[in-house]
Design a protein around this motif. Sequence first.
Motif, PDB file in Angstrom:
ATOM      1  N   GLN A 196       0.923  -1.409  -0.061  1.00  0.00           N
ATOM      2  CA  GLN A 196      -0.039   0.129   0.063  1.00  0.00           C
ATOM      3  C   GLN A 196       0.983   1.380  -0.044  1.00  0.00           C
ATOM      4  N   LEU A 197       0.261   2.174  -0.466  1.00  0.00           N
ATOM      5  CA  LEU A 197       1.040   3.426  -0.586  1.00  0.00           C
ATOM      6  C   LEU A 197       0.404   4.490   0.293  1.00  0.00           C
TER       7      LEU A 197
ATOM      8  N   ILE B 193      -1.591   7.481   1.854  1.00  0.00           N
ATOM      9  CA  ILE B 193      -2.418   8.355   1.074  1.00  0.00           C
ATOM     10  C   ILE B 193      -2.152   9.833   1.669  1.00  0.00           C
TER      11      ILE B 193
ATOM     12  N   ARG C 153      -0.271  -0.826  -7.851  1.00  0.00           N
ATOM     13  CA  ARG C 153      -0.238  -0.226  -6.301  1.00  0.00           C
ATOM     14  C   ARG C 153      -1.152   0.632  -5.859  1.00  0.00           C
TER      15      ARG C 153
ATOM     16  N   THR D 160      -3.767  -0.186  -2.812  1.00  0.00           N
ATOM     17  CA  THR D 160      -3.916   0.913  -1.920  1.00  0.00           C
ATOM     18  C   THR D 160      -5.441   1.149  -1.705  1.00  0.00           C
TER      19      THR D 160
ATOM     20  N   ALA E 174      -7.756   0.467   1.778  1.00  0.00           N
ATOM     21  CA  ALA E 174      -8.190   1.397   2.510  1.00  0.00           C
ATOM     22  C   ALA E 174      -9.677   1.172   2.303  1.00  0.00           C
TER      23      ALA E 174
ATOM     24  N   VAL F 248      -1.798   9.906  -3.740  1.00  0.00           N
ATOM     25  CA  VAL F 248      -0.455   8.975  -3.490  1.00  0.00           C
ATOM     26  C   VAL F 248       0.870   9.807  -3.959  1.00  0.00           C
TER      27      VAL F 248
ATOM     28  N   TYR G  87      -5.651   3.024   7.512  1.00  0.00           N
ATOM     29  CA  TYR G  87      -4.800   2.614   6.373  1.00  0.00           C
ATOM     30  C   TYR G  87      -3.661   3.761   6.326  1.00  0.00           C
TER      31      TYR G  87
END
Length: 198
Positions: free
Chosen positions: A2-3, A5, A33, A37, A41, A51, A188
């Motif tokens: 996950q990136l 946010i 990705r 993500t 979330a 992102v 997240y």
Amino acid sequence: MQLPILAYGHAMLRQKTQEVPAHYPGLDALIERMWITLYGANGCGLAAPQVNQPLRLFLVDSQSTYHQLADKDRQGYFAPDDTGLVETFINATIVERSAETWRDTEGCLSIPTLTATVERPWEITIEYFDRAFQKQQKTFAGATARMIQHEYDHTEGILYLDYLKPLKKQLLQNKLRKITAGQVPAKYPMQYVSDTLS
């Protein structure tokens, strides 16, 4: 993976984004990705600026919402022939908006815990490139069109808060300051403005 946010207050969320070249390095990996993500979330849409990427790129999954609704509720949110979509939008342009509008509650992964009622056109026609970089022009309505408009706005540096009346925005200021300061935890990974100042 996950990136993080970006949270409300980050300058990137107010930038107008750049067109994505057809052979943009690492585009497919970035899109993958972003999907990870988005689902991590529990969201229904995500735009590249969220992102920290200043690109005209966003994702929408209205199919999950369609399947979560009871049959009797679907007709108020979805057009008769719409069962939702899962789509990647690259270099999108909304070319037509219906005069008919409707109001519904919206939230945003960059503005955790807050929601507000926003009025938007019921139907839109949009031109875009899909993940395979094939040009598309399609018309969407209801919840699907709302999600697309919300994410499209992100690529224009617009947040759903911008559609609220001044008094409503004023009432949210204290909560927005807390989000900017990193005092509102999300479920997240997030990057708060305070993270970049420390």
